[in-house]
Design an enzyme around this catalytic site. Structure first.
Site, mmCIF file in Angstrom:
data_model
loop_
_atom_site.group_PDB
_atom_site.id
_atom_site.type_symbol
_atom_site.label_atom_id
_atom_site.label_comp_id
_atom_site.label_asym_id
_atom_site.label_seq_id
_atom_site.Cartn_x
_atom_site.Cartn_y
_atom_site.Cartn_z
ATOM 1 N N SER A 146 0.820 -1.216 0.000
ATOM 2 C CA SER A 146 0.000 0.000 0.000
ATOM 3 C C SER A 146 0.853 1.264 0.000
ATOM 4 C CB SER A 146 -0.877 -0.016 1.255
ATOM 5 O OG SER A 146 -1.551 1.202 1.404
ATOM 6 N N TYR A 159 -0.953 -0.322 10.272
ATOM 7 C CA TYR A 159 -1.186 -0.888 8.936
ATOM 8 C C TYR A 159 -0.009 -0.527 8.020
ATOM 9 C CZ TYR A 159 -3.426 -1.242 4.303
ATOM 10 O OH TYR A 159 -3.728 -1.536 2.997
HETATM 11 N N1 LIG Z 1 -9.077 -0.963 -0.195
HETATM 12 C C1 LIG Z 1 -8.089 -0.095 -0.298
HETATM 13 O O1 LIG Z 1 -8.291 1.136 -0.399
HETATM 14 C C2 LIG Z 1 -6.662 -0.586 -0.311
HETATM 15 C C3 LIG Z 1 -5.621 0.348 -0.475
HETATM 16 C C4 LIG Z 1 -4.313 -0.097 -0.516
HETATM 17 C C5 LIG Z 1 -4.046 -1.458 -0.388
HETATM 18 N N2 LIG Z 1 -5.079 -2.335 -0.215
HETATM 19 C C6 LIG Z 1 -4.746 -3.742 -0.052
HETATM 20 O O2 LIG Z 1 -5.332 -4.490 -1.123
HETATM 21 C C7 LIG Z 1 -5.666 -5.800 -0.664
HETATM 22 C C8 LIG Z 1 -7.125 -6.091 -0.962
HETATM 23 O O3 LIG Z 1 -7.921 -5.107 -0.368
HETATM 24 P P1 LIG Z 1 -9.510 -5.081 -0.537
HETATM 25 O O4 LIG Z 1 -9.933 -3.680 -0.330
HETATM 26 O O5 LIG Z 1 -9.912 -5.794 -1.780
HETATM 27 O O6 LIG Z 1 -9.933 -5.948 0.753
HETATM 28 P P2 LIG Z 1 -11.366 -6.460 1.214
HETATM 29 O O7 LIG Z 1 -11.416 -6.285 2.699
HETATM 30 O O8 LIG Z 1 -12.465 -5.868 0.370
HETATM 31 O O9 LIG Z 1 -11.304 -8.032 0.879
HETATM 32 C C9 LIG Z 1 -10.431 -8.862 1.559
HETATM 33 C C10 LIG Z 1 -10.928 -10.302 1.515
HETATM 34 O O10 LIG Z 1 -10.032 -11.042 2.343
HETATM 35 C C11 LIG Z 1 -10.779 -11.914 3.172
HETATM 36 N N3 LIG Z 1 -10.019 -12.143 4.398
HETATM 37 C C12 LIG Z 1 -9.976 -11.359 5.509
HETATM 38 N N4 LIG Z 1 -9.176 -11.893 6.424
HETATM 39 C C13 LIG Z 1 -8.679 -13.037 5.893
HETATM 40 C C14 LIG Z 1 -7.808 -14.049 6.386
HETATM 41 N N5 LIG Z 1 -7.270 -13.950 7.609
HETATM 42 N N6 LIG Z 1 -7.499 -15.098 5.581
HETATM 43 C C15 LIG Z 1 -8.055 -15.207 4.345
HETATM 44 N N7 LIG Z 1 -8.905 -14.269 3.830
HETATM 45 C C16 LIG Z 1 -9.217 -13.213 4.604
HETATM 46 C C17 LIG Z 1 -12.087 -11.188 3.440
HETATM 47 O O11 LIG Z 1 -13.127 -12.101 3.802
HETATM 48 C C18 LIG Z 1 -12.330 -10.493 2.094
HETATM 49 O O12 LIG Z 1 -13.117 -11.300 1.218
HETATM 50 C C19 LIG Z 1 -5.307 -5.817 0.817
HETATM 51 O O13 LIG Z 1 -4.015 -6.362 0.998
HETATM 52 C C20 LIG Z 1 -5.321 -4.357 1.199
HETATM 53 O O14 LIG Z 1 -4.521 -4.109 2.338
HETATM 54 C C21 LIG Z 1 -6.373 -1.941 -0.196
#
Ligand SMILES: NC(=O)c1ccc[n+]([C@@H]2O[C@H](COP(=O)([O-])OP(=O)(O)OC[C@H]3O[C@@H](n4cnc5c(N)ncnc54)[C@H](O)[C@@H]3O)[C@@H](O)[C@H]2O)c1
Length: 258
Positions: A146, A159
């Site tokens: 991120s 985070y």
């Molecule tokens: N959303 C943002 O703005 C953003 C920004 C920068 C980076 N990211 C990163 O991108 C990635 C995806 O983000 P997103 O927004 O699609 O996330 P999200 O929360 O929408 O989806 C994450 C999925 O992971 C599953 N999950 C949660 N804990 C888990 C575990 N312990 N084991 C297995 N599965 C698990 C959840 O059930 C969910 O379906 C993450 O690594 C996040 O940190 C997201």
């Protein structure tokens, strides 16, 4: 000849692929001919993505395990592997909504919540797939990190630390396993318009914060899973054989590097 990324059925594991970015990556990999193992802690989510992929003519299976558990991860990777590629996507606040909190108001319980999934989850899954990759002398690992960890974002300090840790871990492992033909890279995201939206427009303050944040994006919108999926699919593919130890931002120009 048309340019094509082709996995020829190679098996890939995408963690946290039941929704959001992971779902987009899993669907993209399947379209490129990969047999995708769709991991999530939520069976309903993983099953729905597997159904979607199959409906599009792709190959996928669900794998329900918690990336924060070393035992669960090892059991799953032993049972379902070997894998050509791993995409460490599971992250964020896990099952809870991400909370923007001043560091001084947090304690180790909060920190653990972020470290467990964003750092230990990455270590666990990488540890799970690497022996098979080393044995076969091939493989790809892509970890979703991120901008919070690259440039520092206020109120997301634990985070940010976990994501920066994961990125550093990838670089170290990249140096260890390059000799086996295995590449390890990071893709660093800006704010995404996924279900885990960091700026839900629920309150006036959040709407204001969201509008302010949006002004920092050269491309004036938040990202979508499709914005990310193409680069991850390329880095996970056989084509990307001489790229390793790198971190690629996908962030609408929020940061710019040389
Ligand atoms: N959303 C943002 O703005 C953003 C920004 C920068 C980076 N990211 C990163 O991108 C990635 C995806 O983000 P997103 O927004 O699609 O996330 P999200 O929360 O929408 O989806 C994450 C999925 O992971 C599953 N999950 C949660 N804990 C888990 C575990 N312990 N084991 C297995 N599965 C698990 C959840 O059930 C969910 O379906 C993450 O690594 C996040 O940190 C997201």
């Amino acid at each position: 000849m048309a340019f094509a990324i082709e996995f020829d059925g190679r098996r890939t594991l995408v963690t946290g692929a039941g929704q959001g970015v992971g779902r987009g990556i899993a669907r993209s990999l399947a379209r490129a001919g990969s047999t995708v193992v769709v991991n999530d802690v939520r069976p309903d989510r993983a099953d729905a993505v597997v159904e979607e992929i199959r409906a599009e003519g792709g190959r996928a299976e669900a794998a329900i395990f918690d990336v924060t558990s070393f035992e669960e991860v090892l059991a799953a990777t032993d049972r379902l592997g070997p894998f050509w590629a791993l995409v460490n996507n599971a992250g964020n606040a896990g099952t809870e909504r991400f909370a923007l909190t001043p560091f001084v108001e947090t304690d180790p319980t909060d920190w653990d919540r972020y470290f467990a999934i964003n750092l230990y989850g990455v270590l666990n899954c990488t540890r799970g797939v690497l022996p098979g990759m080393i044995e076969r002398q091939e493989g790809r690992i892509v970890t979703i990190v991120s901008d919070a960890g690259r440039r520092g974002e206020p109120y997301m300090s634990a985070y940010a630390a976990a994501k920066a840790g994961a990125a550093g871990f990838s670089r170290a492992v990249a140096r260890e396993v390059g000799r086996y033909g295995i590449t390890v890279n990071n893709v660093a995201l800006g704010s995404m318009a996924t279900p885990t939206d960091l700026f839900p427009e629920a309150s006036e303050e959040m709407a204001e914060r969201r509008a302010r944040r949006l002004r920092d994006y050269v491309i004036r919108r938040f990202g979508t899973p499709e914005d990310v999926a193409g680069l991850v699919t390329y880095l996970a593919s056989p084509l990307a054989s001489w790229i390793t130890g790198q971190t690629y931002p996908v962030n609408g120009g929020y940061t710019m590097g040389q």
